[in-house]
Design an enzyme around this catalytic site. Structure first.
Site, PDB file in Angstrom:
ATOM      1  CG  ASP A 286      49.754  56.438  98.823  1.00  0.00           C
ATOM      2  OD1 ASP A 286      50.932  56.689  98.543  1.00  0.00           O
ATOM      3  OD2 ASP A 286      48.799  57.003  98.272  1.00  0.00           O
ATOM      4  CG  ASP A 287      53.090  58.514 100.839  1.00  0.00           C
ATOM      5  OD1 ASP A 287      53.290  58.197  99.663  1.00  0.00           O
ATOM      6  OD2 ASP A 287      52.791  59.669 101.190  1.00  0.00           O
TER       7      ASP A 287
ATOM      8  CB  CYS B 245      51.294  58.344  94.013  1.00  0.00           C
ATOM      9  SG  CYS B 245      51.391  58.574  95.797  1.00  0.00           S
TER      10      CYS B 245
ATOM     11  CG  HIS C 186      48.009  59.432  91.599  1.00  0.00           C
ATOM     12  ND1 HIS C 186      48.116  59.736  92.933  1.00  0.00           N
ATOM     13  CD2 HIS C 186      47.846  60.615  90.957  1.00  0.00           C
ATOM     14  CE1 HIS C 186      48.041  61.048  93.098  1.00  0.00           C
ATOM     15  NE2 HIS C 186      47.863  61.606  91.912  1.00  0.00           N
TER      16      HIS C 186
ATOM     17  CG  ASP D  39      52.747  54.244  96.617  1.00  0.00           C
ATOM     18  OD1 ASP D  39      53.277  54.236  97.754  1.00  0.00           O
ATOM     19  OD2 ASP D  39      51.917  55.116  96.277  1.00  0.00           O
ATOM     20  CG  HIS D  40      56.291  56.075  96.820  1.00  0.00           C
ATOM     21  ND1 HIS D  40      55.989  56.729  97.997  1.00  0.00           N
ATOM     22  CD2 HIS D  40      55.320  56.421  95.936  1.00  0.00           C
ATOM     23  CE1 HIS D  40      54.898  57.446  97.826  1.00  0.00           C
ATOM     24  NE2 HIS D  40      54.461  57.270  96.585  1.00  0.00           N
TER      25      HIS D  40
END
Length: 481
Positions: free
Chosen positions: A37-38, A76, A130, A314-315
């Site tokens: 994540d992130d 997310c 999410h 995810d990003h």
């Protein structure tokens, strides 16, 4: 006599061939996906010499690293839905953080659903969707994601005080370095679930998603990972916004401002900026250690030889660039992601490959389907397996993302690997409200000036406009229809 011997030999070869194929057929491909994540490309294998990420770097040395991988949206929920359906956000119709997939798309095919229907055990550990309980029936084994938590007593007391005061927001500080074991925070506990489940399923065919939340806020990690870094080694990024930037291209990064100790308005000072960057790096190293534990378990169970391993985010994320934080934009930092695919089975490609091909997170589902020899349903992405065998082959000319600004404005963006072109459109009529053109070939991918409308770049702008039109035609319906 010679003819009989020849026939006997051919028969023997056929027998061996069919036997080997039957044996290979019994040993199906397993899959482990690290969905973190992130995380932007802040890893040693991506050229960052400061970060400590030995386990992910090792994984990259055993597979193919994609240098031009992109998320479909810098947030997310829609991003993860896109990954798990193989469909773009504009196909699914979900662009916000608050809408679960199954609340809108009751019958849409998902990755875990498809593999479960094809005889695989499907495992969700930690943060995969999410919305943790979204699409739950598609998982054979399900370990609910945990909420954010703090371990230091002073922060636990602080949060308890907030609750007694009746505050709506009882979040603690944005970072913490407690003297705890890895299991003192949720990624360590999720890793233990994954390790135990691998032992249980070692004789089954499985697809396991391991949702490690770090380096998502809060940047809470055991102190030993903070101790890997000296805070003074971190440089404060330039807070300068791109010249001629669209007014709403950036956000007020309220996600970070919701944490205790973060000012509600204005820029962060140098001291707090370094603390947060330190926490981001410590969180990466903490997450990396969990990856190492799971890879070691695959080896010890002799599962590595027939398990495809994917590491992805995810990003992306901003850690102070433009004076901004978090994601929620169409900028390169928010949509470019790390992606590593490693297969260790017989006939695998060369190790340590780097592909410059433009690929997308939406490509995961078809890649896993082809790797496991299943029938391909209709999806928006395409399998990346050919790139594992030939990382330099001609591939996509562009990668696409989007991000809304409220219900009435949609930012549609495309990159060709060097330039990023964005149109901010009316979500219903597709009328263009503003245009951005940024050069993103610099090492850190930070945009400095919007070149849209300048005579010197008119041909580049027109070419990028045509690329955008392929994915987001102006005669399309509303993004919400």
């Amino acid at each position: 006599m010679k003819i009989i011997r020849k026939k006997t030999f051919i028969g023997y070869l056929l027998f061996v061939w069919f036997g080997l194929n039957n044996l290979m057929g019994q040993e199906k491909q397993n899959v482990v996906v690290f969905l973190v994540d992130d995380l932007r490309t802040e890893l040693g294998c991506y050229g960052n010499e400061m970060v400590k990420s030995p386990n992910i770097d090792k994984l990259a040395s055993e597979g193919t690293l994609f240098n031009g991988a992109y998320s479909q949206q810098g947030i997310c929920a829609p991003s993860r839905i896109s990954i798990l359906t193989g469909l773009r956000p504009e196909t699914v119709g979900i662009y916000d953080l608050f809408t679960p997939l199954r609340s809108v798309q009751k019958d849409m095919l998902t990755l875990p659903q498809y593999f479960k229907e094809n005889g695989y055990k499907t495992v969700s550990v930690g943060k995969v969707y999410h919305h943790g309980r979204d699409d739950m029936e598609s998982w054979t084994n399900f370990f609910q994601k945990e909420p954010n938590s703090w371990a230091a007593q002073k922060n636990l007391d602080l949060i308890e005080q907030f609750k007694k005061e009746g505050r709506k927001n009882t979040r603690g500080p944005a970072f913490e370095k407690a003297e705890v074991m890895d299991e003192g925070y949720k990624d360590g506990r999720a890793t233990q679930h994954a390790l135990e489940t691998l032992k249980e399923l070692k004789n089954d065919n499985f697809v396991m998603f391991i949702g490690l939340t770090k380096p998502h806020l809060p940047f809470n990690a055991p102190k030993k990972y903070w101790d890997l870094y000296d805070k003074e080694m971190f440089k404060v990024p330039s807070r300068k916004k791109p010249k001629n930037m669209y007014a709403n291209a950036l956000t007020n990064w309220n996600e970070l401002r919701a944490y205790y100790g973060i000012p509600k308005e204005g820029l962060l000072d140098d001291e707090l900026t370094r603390d947060l960057i330190h926490g981001y790096y410590a969180s990466i190293s903490y997450m990396d250690a969990q990856v190492g534990k799971i890879m070691s378990m695959l080896d010890s169970l002799d599962l590595r030889k027939n398990t495809l391993v994917v590491f992805m985010s995810d990003h992306g994320y901003k850690i102070g660039e433009y004076g901004a934080w978090c994601k929620h934009t169409n900028f390169e930092l928010d949509v470019r992601v790390p992606l590593i695919i490693s297969n260790n089975f017989s006939g695998s490609p060369e190790y340590g490959q780097i592909s410059e091909a433009l690929v997308e997170n939406v490509d995961l589902f078809p890649t896993l389907i082809e790797a496991c020899g299943l029938k391909m349903p209709k999806l928006d992405g395409k399998s990346l397996l050919p790139l594992l065998n030939n990382p330099k082959m001609e591939w996509n000319h562009a990668a696409y993302s989007l991000y809304p600004r409220g219900r009435k404005t949609m930012g549609c963006t495309v990159t060709d690997g060097e330039w990023r072109y964005t149109e901010w459109r009316d979500s219903d009529t597709q009328e263009t409200k503003a245009v951005e053109l940024y050069w993103n070939k610099e090492a850190n991918r930070v945009a400095t000036e919007n070149f849209a409308g300048q005579d010197k770049y008119i041909q580049i702008e027109e070419r990028m406009k045509q690329l955008l039109e392929i994915r987001f035609p102006r005669n399309r319906n509303s993004f919400y229809n």
